[in-house]
Structure formats: structure tokens, C-alpha cells
Design a protein around this motif. Structure first.
Motif, PDB file in Angstrom:
ATOM      1  N   ARG A  33       0.845  -1.196   0.000  1.00  0.00           N
ATOM      2  CA  ARG A  33       0.000   0.000   0.000  1.00  0.00           C
ATOM      3  C   ARG A  33       0.880   1.245   0.000  1.00  0.00           C
ATOM      4  N   GLU A  34       0.337   2.324  -0.538  1.00  0.00           N
ATOM      5  CA  GLU A  34       1.022   3.618  -0.464  1.00  0.00           C
ATOM      6  C   GLU A  34       0.911   4.148   0.960  1.00  0.00           C
ATOM      7  N   PRO A  35       1.870   5.013   1.397  1.00  0.00           N
ATOM      8  CA  PRO A  35       3.049   5.502   0.673  1.00  0.00           C
ATOM      9  C   PRO A  35       4.106   4.411   0.519  1.00  0.00           C
ATOM     10  N   LEU A  36       4.845   4.492  -0.581  1.00  0.00           N
ATOM     11  CA  LEU A  36       5.739   3.414  -0.975  1.00  0.00           C
ATOM     12  C   LEU A  36       7.209   3.688  -0.682  1.00  0.00           C
ATOM     13  N   VAL A  37       7.552   4.907  -0.285  1.00  0.00           N
ATOM     14  CA  VAL A  37       8.963   5.236  -0.050  1.00  0.00           C
ATOM     15  C   VAL A  37       9.326   4.896   1.390  1.00  0.00           C
ATOM     16  N   PRO A  38      10.278   3.980   1.603  1.00  0.00           N
ATOM     17  CA  PRO A  38      10.664   3.608   2.965  1.00  0.00           C
ATOM     18  C   PRO A  38      11.487   4.707   3.628  1.00  0.00           C
ATOM     19  N   THR A  39      11.497   4.681   4.946  1.00  0.00           N
ATOM     20  CA  THR A  39      12.301   5.631   5.717  1.00  0.00           C
ATOM     21  C   THR A  39      13.532   4.895   6.224  1.00  0.00           C
ATOM     22  N   VAL A  40      14.649   5.067   5.524  1.00  0.00           N
ATOM     23  CA  VAL A  40      15.863   4.310   5.838  1.00  0.00           C
ATOM     24  C   VAL A  40      16.765   5.159   6.718  1.00  0.00           C
ATOM     25  N   ARG A  41      17.115   4.609   7.869  1.00  0.00           N
ATOM     26  CA  ARG A  41      18.035   5.292   8.790  1.00  0.00           C
ATOM     27  C   ARG A  41      19.241   4.396   9.040  1.00  0.00           C
ATOM     28  N   GLU A  42      20.240   4.939   9.701  1.00  0.00           N
ATOM     29  CA  GLU A  42      21.446   4.156   9.990  1.00  0.00           C
ATOM     30  C   GLU A  42      21.129   2.923  10.823  1.00  0.00           C
TER      31      GLU A  42
END
Length: 584
Positions: free
Chosen positions: A173-182
Motif C-alpha cells: 500500500r502507499e506511501p511506498l517510499v521507505p524511511t531508511v536510517r542508519e
């Protein structure tokens, strides 16, 4: 929502990496965004972008074939998934491990007219060894463990016998952009070194069964070992030791990997296809027993011999438990690792059998056939078969020769003889199609250098989009295009007698100028006219970076005449030899 998406996908990708999957071929798209970003972010993953999905799938297949290890394949939803189908079919039949990851619309957007939404569930049918519809992303510990388990299971099933493609469908499902952190990878709380390790085993049979088979072999002098496509590094040594112990000649397909290497080649018969084309000669060489390894060889005369003489006791050995037996005449299907099978027989069978008239005859007529074929190849005649005798000399130790279907693989069978170099020969012989061969070869070239592909003009045209991978990824490869302006193999078939419609329906000349498209993709192009030019171009390409395409223009009509003249000469000389010995 993004945190759940990020951690769930991260857990899956991280576990896939921990299973040893390092290469992911990605076809760009929107719905697959989180998966694409996470594989690109993972430090142990290598991403190979391939825009055309059909080309991408064959590229992954070629890479997995060359690596002998799973490669992952990722695309968005819709017809992108369907464009993977031809390569999935090839992977299934040729037992190549692929992990196909497809993004999908979530359940509420299916069958309601949403764009880029097709029914992707079990889309590959029986051609996927295993299919799973992944759960929607959640960040609970149970669901992160689930994502990891599915990744480990996918890799394990792909490599388990028989190896092949698996398919995981991800509804997102949208939103499709992941939140990538260290700390993203640490948050997934993976166990080390992996969450679930799949340990595939090897098939074996009991010593009693091996002893029973050995007793049968020991009582039969007129035996053959037939080796079709099989690609196991230690097999050559094991099977040649078995041949020496039993005094059985080995009919070795070029894809058996037996024609090149440092192993003993006394028993290897590499001209059996030319020998068996004459039915009278073939009838005088019918064995009592055949031990067969690998898929069915490319040789039609050999296939017809095994099918026609149903009294031959055929023992088909398959370490992956399949049923590759199109003659419908096998006496035994032995599900045992091929190398272990050979070694157990050799262990039981000492001391070895003394050399027989049977094996001596096979070796002698193989020498006659090779002499005729090599004599023709020594001439400056413009002939497609000569390409392969030239390549046997030109290819350096450690090279890979990828061969297209139709005539190229058959000419490899006839004209690529035994040698002491380490030359690996690959081809797409699962479904035997002409599609995707360029992409498969370039995928192999990403992990195996130097690589030379020999391909017909129609097959080359069929996959011109595949050349983009060489440009995008800076691949080094030499492609030799045998251009007889159409479907050369049809000229050898009964259809060729029907002149009225032959060219339109089967010959299909295209009159294409390949130089333009090769240069568009940043490749170097040479159209050669002499064998000296051929040798110079190929030698230079093997020591120069980039894509090199060498076009060899031939005549279909002359090619058929030359082949038939050679086969007739081989048959004539062998017949005379056998008549002198009273064998015919």
C-alpha cells in the motif's frame, strides 16, 4: 505506516542477503519502490538495473547459471510480471535457481479497474517451484520473523533439488517510499549469521543397489556412458574414472563440460553425432547398456538410436530426482548424486576391466570422424562450423563459451572437439528457445570473463534490447553473429522441400544491418570477410574491454550442402573401416 513498511522489507532483504544472495536484477517501477530502495541500501547486495523485463529475467538467469547460485529478480506490478515468464520457463526446465520478487497492488485494488493491476497469484503456474503471497507489511516481532523466514525459505527452495525458480508476490500500500536510517538494519533484530538456514542434501542410494548395478555392468561389454548437459565441477573426473574402470566409451555432449579440461579424455567420443547419422552404421553400434547422466543431449541421431532400440538397458542417473527421459525406454531411474554414483561404482569395481574390441572400435571411428571434420575445417571455405574449430584455438584458458540454440549448439556439438583448456560451455537448453539468449549471455558475462557468445541472426534480433545491459553495466563480452539471413536450421528440415512458401514461412530473411544497433548501444562492430580477419577480431576483442560484435555472413544453401557433404564423407570412411573389420 512507513516504519512498518521499512522494517518489514528490511527484514526480508537482510535475510535474503544472509542466505548468500548477493545479486538482484531490478526492473524499474513504482509499486516495487520499497523493495528496490532496500536492496540498493543493503551493503551486501549488488543491484543490476535492466529496464526491459524480459531481458532482465534472462540476464538474471544467465548470471545464476554462471554463478551456480540463486539470483533475485525484482519488478513492479502488472504486465512487467508477465514479461518474466519466458525466462521463468527456461529456469524451470534448466534447473536454474531464481528468486522472483514481484510487487503488487494491495487486495482492495484488485479486480476493480485499478491501473497496473492484473492477477499475479500463481501467474507462473507449475513453472514456479514455490509461490507465496506475502502478508501486508507490519512491524510486530512476529511479522518481522515471518519476513525473514520467507526469505530463507525462498533461497532454500530455489537451490534444493531440483533447483529452479520461486516466486514471492508482495502486496504493498502507499506511501511506498521507505524511511531508511542508519539503525534500520539493527532494528530488524536478526539472529546471526541468519534467522533460518536451509541445508540441502544430496540424493544417494544404498550400497546394495550400487552393487547390483555394478554386477550388471560387469557382465556387459558393449556399454556406453551418455553425458548430456550437466554442470558440476567434479563430475568430469568422476565419470572418466568410471569409463576407464568399465571400459565404456563416453558420448559427451558439449554442455557436459567433458570436452574441455585437464581430466583424462581417452574414452570421450566427441564426434558421435556425425557417426550416428548413418542408420546402417548406427545399427552396428547399438549397445547393450547405456548409463546416462544429465539432460538429453542435443544430438538427434543419438536420441533416435536410444528410442528405436528399446532393448537397450538404459540407466538414467539424476541427482535432482527429475524425469528427464524422453525416449520412454529407461530401465532404471536412479536418484543419486551423479558424482557419488560414479565414485561408488569405481570403489566397488576395482580392478578395472581390460580394454575390449567394443571400446577400441568406438575410439577408432571417432578418430576417423574427427579427422574428416578437422580436414574440412582446415580449408579456407566460408563455413559456419569452422567458427567453432577456430574458437577452440582462440579461447584462452578459463573462458566461457555461451552458445545460441538452433544451428549454433548443433555446430558446437559437431565441431568443438576435446582440448585441455578450462573452457565452460553454457546454453539455454531447458526450453531450447531462441529468445533471451543475448541477455542470458551478458548476465553470465557479469560474473564470468572472458565470455564469447555465438548466436544466429534471428536469435540476435530477437533480443537486441539485451545489449543495453552491456552499455549500462560496462560488461565485457564478444558476440559472434552467424548471419545467414534467416532461420538456418529450417534448411535442414523437411520444410525446405516446399519451395513455394519456404522463405516466407520458415526462411524469414530480415536483411538487417546490425552495425547500427550495435553502435547505438556503444558496442564495437566488425563485419569480417576472411578467416584471418575473424581471428584478429576475436583475439583483439578478448583482450579489450567493452562489447564487441563480430558478424560472419554465410549462405544457408551452401551451409546445408557443406554439412551434408561432410556427413556423407564421415559415413563413407567409417563404413569402409567397419567393413574391413566385418562389423557392418
Amino acid at each position: 505506516m512507513n516504519e512498518a513498511l521499512t522494517l518489514y522489507i528490511a527484514a526480508f532483504v537482510d535475510e535474503l542477503a544472509k542466505t548468500g544472495v548477493q545479486d538482484v536484477v531490478v526492473s524499474p517501477g513504482s509499486r516495487s519502490t520499497p523493495l528496490a530502495i532496500m536492496v540498493a541500501e543493503h551493503p551486501a547486495m549488488r543491484v543490476h538495473i535492466n529496464i526491459d523485463e524480459r531481458s532482465a529475467a534472462f540476464f538474471a538467469l544467465g548470471m545464476a547459471k554462471a554463478k551456480r547460485h540463486p539470483v533475485a529478480l525484482l519488478c513492479t506490478s502488472g504486465t512487467a510480471v508477465a514479461n518474466y515468464f519466458p525466462a521463468v520457463v527456461e529456469a524451470y526446465y534448466s534447473r536454474v535457481p531464481l528468486i522472483i520478487i514481484t510487487a503488487d497492488r494491495p487486495h482492495e485494488l484488485r479486480e476493480v479497474g485499478a491501473p497496473q493491476a492484473i492477477d499475479q497469484l500463481n501467474i507462473y503456474g507449475k513453472y514456479a517451484k514455490w509461490f507465496v503471497e506475502m502478508a501486508l507489511p507490519e512491524k510486530t516481532p512476529d511479522m518481522l520473523r515471518y519476513a525473514r523466514t520467507m526469505a530463507a525459505r525462498a533461497a532454500g527452495v530455489a537451490i534444493s533439488a531440483p533447483a529452479g525458480p520461486v516466486h514471492l508476490n508482495f502486496p504493498l500500500r502507499e506511501p511506498l517510499v521507505p524511511t531508511v536510517r542508519e539503525e534500520t538494519w539493527e532494528q530488524t533484530e536478526a539472529k546471526e549469521p541468519s534467522y533460518t538456514t536451509v541445508i540441502p542434501g544430496k540424493m544417494t542410494v544404498g550400497i546394495e543397489q550400487i552393487q547390483r548395478l555394478y554386477d550388471e555392468f560387469a557382465s556387459v561389454e558393449k556399454g556406453l556412458i551418455v553425458c548430456g548437459p550437466i554442470d558440476q565441477p567434479e563430475f568430469a573426473e568422476a565419470v572418466t574414472q568410471l569409463a576407464d574402470m568399465l571400459d565404456y566409451p563416453i558420448l559427451a555432449d558439449p554442455l557436459s563440460q567433458l570436452r574441455s579440461g585437464t581430466h583424462e579424455k581417452e574414452y570421450i567420443i566427441d564426434s558421435y553425432d556425425a557417426i550416428l547419422k548413418d542408420e546402417k552404421i548406427a545399427a552396428s553400434l547399438v549397445p547393450d547398456v547405456v548409463i546416462r547422466f544429465g539432460a538429453m543431449p542435443v544430438s538427434k541421431p543419438l536420441f533416435l538410436l536410444l528410442k528405436r532400440y528399446v532393448n537397450i538397458k538404459q540407466i538414467v542417473v539424476d541427482g535432482e530426482g527429475g524425469w528427464r527421459e524422453p525416449t520412454l525406454a529407461a530401465s532404471y531411474m536412479v536418484y543419486c548424486d551423479e558424482i557419488e554414483f560414479c565414485r561408488q561404482l569405481v570403489h566397488i569395481g576395482k580392478p578395472k576391466r581390460s580394454k575390449s574390441e567394443w571400446s577400441a572400435t568406438w575410439k577408432a571411428i571417432n578418430g576417423i570422424a574427427k579427422s574428416v571434420l578437422l580436414e574440412a575445417a582446415a580449408e579456407n571455405e566460408w563455413f559456419e562450423g569452422k567458427v567453432f574449430t577456430e574458437l577452440a584455438q582462440l579461447l584462452p584458458d578459463g573462458a566461457t563459451l555461451f552458445v545460441g540454440n538452433s544451428m549454433p549448439i548443433r555446430d558446437t556439438d559437431t565441431f568443438f572437439f576435446t582440448n585441455d583448456k578450462q573452457i565452460r560451455i553454457l546454453a539455454n537448453r531447458g526450453a531450447n528457445g531462441i529468445d533471451g539468449v543475448v541477455s542470458s549471455a551478458l548476465g553470465a558475462s557479469a560474473v564470468a570473463e572472458p565470455l564469447v557468445l555465438v548466436i544466429g541472426d534471428l536469435s540476435f534480433y530477437h533480443d537486441l534490447n539485451g545489449l543495453l545491459a552491456a552499455k549500462m553495466h560496462g560488461l565485457n563480452a564478444t558476440i559472434i553473429v552467424l548471419n545467414n539471413n534467416g532461420g538456418g536450421i529450417f534448411s535442414f528440415l523437411p520444410q525446405a522441400e516446399h519451395k513455394k512458401h519456404f522463405e516466407m514461412l520458415f526462411g524469414t530473411p530480415t536483411d538487417l544491418q546490425f552495425a547500427h544497433v550495435v553502435r547505438m548501444y556503444g558496442g564495437n562492430f566488425a563485419k569480417i570477410a576472411t578467416w584471418d580477419e575473424f581471428r584478429d577480431c576475436v583475439a583483439q576483442s578478448l583482450t579489450t574491454d567493452g562489447l564487441h560484435v563480430v558478424e560472419v555472413c554465410t549462405s544457408r544453401e551452401n551451409n546445408v550442402k557443406m554439412h551434408r557433404l561432410l556427413w556423407e564423407k564421415v559415413s563413407q570412411e567409417i563404413a569402409e573401416f567397419l567393413e574391413k573389420r566385418g562389423a557392418v
